[in-house]
Design a protein around this motif. Structure first.
Motif, PDB file in Angstrom:
ATOM      1  N   GLN A   5     -51.454   5.315  15.826  1.00 37.67           N
ATOM      2  CA  GLN A   5     -50.313   4.803  16.573  1.00 37.67           C
ATOM      3  C   GLN A   5     -49.961   5.715  17.752  1.00 37.67           C
ATOM      4  O   GLN A   5     -49.595   5.253  18.839  1.00 37.67           O
ATOM      5  CB  GLN A   5     -49.104   4.667  15.639  1.00 37.67           C
ATOM      6  CG  GLN A   5     -49.251   3.552  14.593  1.00 37.67           C
ATOM      7  CD  GLN A   5     -48.085   3.542  13.619  1.00 37.67           C
ATOM      8  OE1 GLN A   5     -47.475   4.582  13.367  1.00 37.67           O
ATOM      9  NE2 GLN A   5     -47.790   2.361  13.079  1.00 37.67           N
ATOM     10  N   HIS A   6     -50.074   7.018  17.515  1.00 36.12           N
ATOM     11  CA  HIS A   6     -49.801   7.981  18.581  1.00 36.12           C
ATOM     12  C   HIS A   6     -50.771   7.803  19.749  1.00 36.12           C
ATOM     13  O   HIS A   6     -50.361   7.799  20.933  1.00 36.12           O
ATOM     14  CB  HIS A   6     -49.909   9.399  18.013  1.00 36.12           C
ATOM     15  CG  HIS A   6     -49.656  10.469  19.042  1.00 36.12           C
ATOM     16  ND1 HIS A   6     -48.414  10.663  19.622  1.00 36.12           N
ATOM     17  CD2 HIS A   6     -50.496  11.396  19.592  1.00 36.12           C
ATOM     18  CE1 HIS A   6     -48.500  11.654  20.482  1.00 36.12           C
ATOM     19  NE2 HIS A   6     -49.746  12.127  20.481  1.00 36.12           N
ATOM     20  N   LEU A   7     -52.042   7.642  19.436  1.00 36.77           N
ATOM     21  CA  LEU A   7     -53.041   7.404  20.482  1.00 36.77           C
ATOM     22  C   LEU A   7     -52.776   6.095  21.208  1.00 36.77           C
ATOM     23  O   LEU A   7     -52.973   5.980  22.430  1.00 36.77           O
ATOM     24  CB  LEU A   7     -54.445   7.403  19.884  1.00 36.77           C
ATOM     25  CG  LEU A   7     -54.960   8.760  19.357  1.00 36.77           C
ATOM     26  CD1 LEU A   7     -56.309   8.587  18.673  1.00 36.77           C
ATOM     27  CD2 LEU A   7     -55.075   9.758  20.497  1.00 36.77           C
ATOM     28  N   ARG A  12     -50.948   3.146  26.067  1.00 38.34           N
ATOM     29  CA  ARG A  12     -50.027   2.224  26.740  1.00 38.34           C
ATOM     30  C   ARG A  12     -49.305   2.910  27.898  1.00 38.34           C
ATOM     31  O   ARG A  12     -49.093   2.307  28.951  1.00 38.34           O
ATOM     32  CB  ARG A  12     -49.025   1.670  25.732  1.00 38.34           C
ATOM     33  CG  ARG A  12     -49.591   0.558  24.838  1.00 38.34           C
ATOM     34  CD  ARG A  12     -48.485  -0.164  24.080  1.00 38.34           C
ATOM     35  NE  ARG A  12     -47.835   0.743  23.115  1.00 38.34           N
ATOM     36  CZ  ARG A  12     -48.244   0.891  21.869  1.00 38.34           C
ATOM     37  NH1 ARG A  12     -49.305   0.212  21.426  1.00 38.34           N
ATOM     38  NH2 ARG A  12     -47.616   1.714  21.053  1.00 38.34           N
ATOM     39  N   LYS A  13     -48.901   4.165  27.720  1.00 37.39           N
ATOM     40  CA  LYS A  13     -48.237   4.903  28.791  1.00 37.39           C
ATOM     41  C   LYS A  13     -49.167   5.095  29.985  1.00 37.39           C
ATOM     42  O   LYS A  13     -48.759   4.985  31.151  1.00 37.39           O
ATOM     43  CB  LYS A  13     -47.765   6.255  28.269  1.00 37.39           C
ATOM     44  CG  LYS A  13     -46.578   6.169  27.313  1.00 37.39           C
ATOM     45  CD  LYS A  13     -46.160   7.554  26.844  1.00 37.39           C
ATOM     46  CE  LYS A  13     -44.982   7.460  25.885  1.00 37.39           C
ATOM     47  NZ  LYS A  13     -44.555   8.806  25.396  1.00 37.39           N
ATOM     48  N   LYS A  14     -50.446   5.389  29.697  1.00 37.61           N
ATOM     49  CA  LYS A  14     -51.410   5.554  30.780  1.00 37.61           C
ATOM     50  C   LYS A  14     -51.596   4.257  31.555  1.00 37.61           C
ATOM     51  O   LYS A  14     -51.633   4.254  32.792  1.00 37.61           O
ATOM     52  CB  LYS A  14     -52.759   6.027  30.220  1.00 37.61           C
ATOM     53  CG  LYS A  14     -52.771   7.481  29.760  1.00 37.61           C
ATOM     54  CD  LYS A  14     -54.146   7.871  29.278  1.00 37.61           C
ATOM     55  CE  LYS A  14     -54.203   9.337  28.850  1.00 37.61           C
ATOM     56  NZ  LYS A  14     -55.548   9.720  28.374  1.00 37.61           N
ATOM     57  N   ARG A  15     -51.702   3.140  30.815  1.00 37.07           N
ATOM     58  CA  ARG A  15     -51.870   1.854  31.490  1.00 37.07           C
ATOM     59  C   ARG A  15     -50.640   1.494  32.306  1.00 37.07           C
ATOM     60  O   ARG A  15     -50.750   0.960  33.420  1.00 37.07           O
ATOM     61  CB  ARG A  15     -52.152   0.763  30.453  1.00 37.07           C
ATOM     62  CG  ARG A  15     -53.523   0.878  29.795  1.00 37.07           C
ATOM     63  CD  ARG A  15     -53.757  -0.270  28.831  1.00 37.07           C
ATOM     64  NE  ARG A  15     -55.072  -0.174  28.195  1.00 37.07           N
ATOM     65  CZ  ARG A  15     -55.528  -1.056  27.316  1.00 37.07           C
ATOM     66  NH1 ARG A  15     -54.775  -2.103  26.955  1.00 37.07           N
ATOM     67  NH2 ARG A  15     -56.736  -0.893  26.795  1.00 37.07           N
TER      68      ARG A  15
END
Length: 295
Positions: A5-7, A12-15
């Motif tokens: 989940q952390h990954l 998602r933040k990178k996208r």
């Protein structure tokens, strides 16, 4: 929170950051294009009604509130042609010397620094220098040749730097191969390096033409006439020019409101001339680029 989940959150933040950055860049790019079209649209709407055959082929009349702008068009073309004939050979040959012949010592570095600094000098300074040297010292007076030399000096740094960068982009293997086949240094530059770099050199020439055609301050001190209803007879005569004519009828004409339409029409013609010159130069650049690829 599990490692998976952390990954997933990190992904998602990178996208999201990537989409945000891409959206910002896209918005800014389209904003620049939109601003350009707004300016062009404004000039076209205001100036299109004034454009006619008489406007393009006759001289100003009635205190420049009527008539046409033919002497200003011809004067602008004279100055662009004159400055190009002076600056193009000198700028290109200087760029060739800087990249192909000069060793990378203190003198060359000093010349590059001075060239870069010269490109940042305000155009009004070039105008004052041109007036002091060409108009007064050499005794040419306010003339086409004085204005052409002043504009040529102003555009030289741009041409030199773009020529040098265009030559740097050519891989040294082409030079070494030509020299290994028995060609001289001059033959290598003339038949191998220059044809490959010429499309990029033309880019600098296009930019210099665009700058020269729209300058007002240098010609104000060296060549521009307030009102001259006939064409110059020699290179030692004054001439009208579109940038200065636009400035005059917009700020200090005999009847500014009456000449407002002519001002927009003059601006539209000036933009059209620069656009046509750029299109022709781009076509020439594409031609040489295709020729290089074919060879």
């Amino acid at each position: 929170m599990t490692p998976i989940q952390h990954l997933g959150n990190i992904d998602r933040k990178k996208r999201l950051s990537q989409k945000t950055a891409f959206g910002s860049f896209t918005f800014l790019s389209y904003s620049v294009v939109a601003i350009l079209f707004v300016i062009l649209g404004f000039i076209i709407i205001k100036g299109a009604s004034v454009i006619s055959w008489d406007f393009l082929t006759t001289a100003p009349e009635e205190g420049m509130t009527a008539g046409g702008i033919y002497p200003a068009i011809a004067g602008t073309l004279y100055l662009v042609l004159g400055s190009s004939l002076i600056s193009f050979p000198i700028g290109i040959m200087s760029g060739i010397y800087m990249n192909e012949y000069a060793t990378n010592g203190k003198i060359v570095r000093f010349i590059r620094i001075m060239t870069n600094n010269l490109s940042g000098v305000p155009s009004v300074v070039f105008g004052l220098f041109g007036m002091a040297l060409f108009v007064n010292t050499l005794g040419w007076g306010d003339s086409i040749i004085a204005g052409s030399f002043t504009l040529a000096l102003m555009s030289l740094p741009l041409i030199i730097r773009t020529t040098e960068e265009a030559l740097k982009s050519i891989d040294d293997s082409f030079r070494h191969g030509s020299l290994a086949l028995g060609a001289t240094k001059l033959q290598t530059i003339r038949r191998v390096v220059l044809p490959m770099a010429f499309p990029n050199i033309i880019t600098g020439l296009i930019l210099s033409i665009g700058r020269v055609s729209g300058e007002t301050a240098p010609i104000l001190f060296t060549v521009a006439a307030y009102f001259l209803p006939h064409l110059p007879k020699s290179i030692f005569d004054q001439c009208m020019a579109l940038p200065y004519h636009l400035y005059v009828i917009s700020t200090s004409g005999t009847d500014i409101e009456a000449s407002r339409g002519m001002a927009y029409g003059t601006a539209l013609v000036l933009i059209a001339i620069v656009l046509v010159v750029n299109l022709l130069a781009n076509a020439l650049r594409n031609y040489f680029a295709k020729k290089v690829k074919m060879n």
